[in-house]
Scaffold this motif. Structure first.
Motif, short mmCIF file in Angstrom:
data_model
loop_
_atom_site.label_atom_id
_atom_site.label_comp_id
_atom_site.label_asym_id
_atom_site.label_seq_id
_atom_site.Cartn_x
_atom_site.Cartn_y
_atom_site.Cartn_z
N ILE A 194 -5.33 14.27 -7.01
CA ILE A 194 -4.45 13.28 -6.39
C ILE A 194 -3.05 13.39 -6.96
N ARG A 195 -2.96 13.52 -8.26
CA ARG A 195 -1.65 13.62 -8.90
C ARG A 195 -0.89 14.86 -8.40
N ALA A 196 -1.58 15.97 -8.28
CA ALA A 196 -0.94 17.20 -7.80
C ALA A 196 -0.53 17.07 -6.33
N ALA A 235 -2.61 8.15 -1.95
CA ALA A 235 -2.90 7.29 -3.10
C ALA A 235 -4.40 7.26 -3.33
N LEU A 236 -4.77 7.00 -4.57
CA LEU A 236 -6.16 6.87 -4.94
C LEU A 236 -6.51 5.39 -5.01
N VAL A 237 -7.66 5.02 -4.44
CA VAL A 237 -8.14 3.64 -4.51
C VAL A 237 -9.53 3.68 -5.15
N GLN A 238 -9.63 3.23 -6.40
CA GLN A 238 -10.91 3.26 -7.09
C GLN A 238 -11.68 1.97 -6.82
N VAL A 239 -12.97 2.15 -6.52
CA VAL A 239 -13.84 1.02 -6.19
C VAL A 239 -15.05 1.07 -7.12
N ALA A 240 -15.29 0.01 -7.87
CA ALA A 240 -16.48 -0.07 -8.71
C ALA A 240 -17.70 -0.33 -7.84
N GLN A 241 -18.88 0.08 -8.30
CA GLN A 241 -20.08 -0.07 -7.50
C GLN A 241 -20.34 -1.53 -7.15
N GLU A 242 -20.03 -2.46 -8.06
CA GLU A 242 -20.27 -3.86 -7.78
C GLU A 242 -19.30 -4.43 -6.75
N TRP A 289 0.81 -1.22 0.00
CA TRP A 289 0.00 0.00 0.00
C TRP A 289 0.85 1.27 0.00
N LEU A 290 2.17 1.12 -0.03
CA LEU A 290 3.04 2.30 -0.05
C LEU A 290 3.76 2.48 -1.38
N GLY A 291 3.59 1.55 -2.29
CA GLY A 291 4.45 1.54 -3.47
C GLY A 291 3.87 2.09 -4.75
N ALA A 293 0.52 1.38 -11.71
CA ALA A 293 1.87 1.94 -11.66
C ALA A 293 1.89 3.43 -11.98
N ARG A 294 0.98 3.88 -12.86
CA ARG A 294 0.96 5.29 -13.25
C ARG A 294 -0.47 5.79 -13.27
N LEU A 295 -0.74 6.85 -12.54
CA LEU A 295 -2.08 7.42 -12.49
C LEU A 295 -2.30 8.29 -13.72
N ASP A 296 -3.28 7.93 -14.53
CA ASP A 296 -3.60 8.68 -15.74
C ASP A 296 -4.51 9.84 -15.35
#
Length: 278
Positions: free
Chosen positions: A102-104, A114-121, A31-33, A48-51
């Motif tokens: 988040i990137r800024a 860090a950003l953690v994206q969660v889908a509704q399902e 969770w730190l990498g 690895a890279r946040l778009d």
């Protein structure tokens, strides 16, 4: 005691069968990498890279941008920060703004967020996600994009309220939620509710109460013609692209909409015509 060969073979086959029946071990997440992760409901996939676009590229939403960027920067710095609901018109940069902020913030506080994206399902597994994130020495923004609960879904809103209001499944102190939705109330209204002169206000108040649990509730509104042209003008100037107002308006008419997204698509078309990459 030495077992006969046939008994040893039987025990080996039993052990192998039990191994096949047991669930595979879930790999431990670092969770730190990484700058971002995708939560599947049971595990996290690192990104690895946040778009994300650079913040200056997001035009026509200056007030909304300032509030989101400030809040995310506070979270990255380890300060008090709000849960956020970004609601309103499609194509006005809600999810892009979350990623850009988040990137800024990560650039200003390397490794701090860090950003953690969660889908509704995958919402059913968010409590397990919180348990993991709470152990990490880092701040996290859990991002649920385009959230909307169907009529009659009482469980989903209740779970969301428990996360926001300090219930036993609430998110830990180093985690905040960011939700985007096309509706401020998140839960839609049925026609029967709209037509009922007795309980409409009570029903609307109950649904908006969920939205009110977010510390920041930020509206993104329809893009009028002047704003649409101003967004295009800003992009075109930065990128050195020539354009005509009549052509830009014709583009929006063909798309049947005016928004920040449509404006950017037109700028992309201009770059393609000019033989440039953007």
């Amino acid at each position: 005691m030495t077992l006969p060969g046939d008994q040893t073979d039987v025990l080996l086959r039993i052990a192998e069968a039990l191994e096949r029946l047991s669930p595979p071990s879930v790999p431990t997440t670092d969770w730190l990498g990484h700058p971002a992760y995708v939560w599947t409901g049971t595990a996290a996939r690192p990104v690895a890279r946040l778009d994300a676009p650079a913040l200056p590229m997001l035009r026509g939403i200056d007030s909304q941008k300032e509030r989101v960027v400030t809040n995310v920067e506070r979270l990255a710095a380890g300060h008090a920060a709000h849960d956020m609901l970004l609601w309103g018109s499609r194509g006005m940069g809600k999810s892009a703004l979350i990623r850009a902020a988040i990137r800024a913030a990560d650039a200003a506080h390397p490794g701090g967020i860090a950003l953690v994206q969660v889908a509704q399902e995958a919402l059913h597994g968010v409590t397990d996600l919180f348990a993991e994130l709470g152990k990490a020495d880092r701040s996290f923004l859990v991002f649920i994009d385009d959230l909307g609960f169907e009529e009659g879904d009482g469980a989903g809103p209740r779970i969301l309220r428990s996360w926001l209001e300090g219930g036993v499944e609430a998110r830990p102190a180093n985690v905040r939620l960011a939700v985007t939705s096309n509706r401020r109330a998140i839960v839609g209204r049925s026609m029967s509710e709209q037509d009922d002169p007795i309980n409409t206000r009570d029903i609307v108040d109950e649904k908006l109460a969920l939205a009110d649990r977010f510390g920041l509730s930020i509206g993104f509104h329809n893009c009028d013609q002047d704003a649409y042209l101003a967004i295009i003008g800003g992009y075109a100037t930065d990128l050195g692209l020539a354009w005509e107002q009549s052509d830009a308006l014709e583009w929006s008419r063909r798309r049947g909409a005016r928004s920040g997204r449509v404006a950017w698509q037109y700028v992309n078309e201009l770059a393609g015509r000019a033989g440039k990459a953007i």
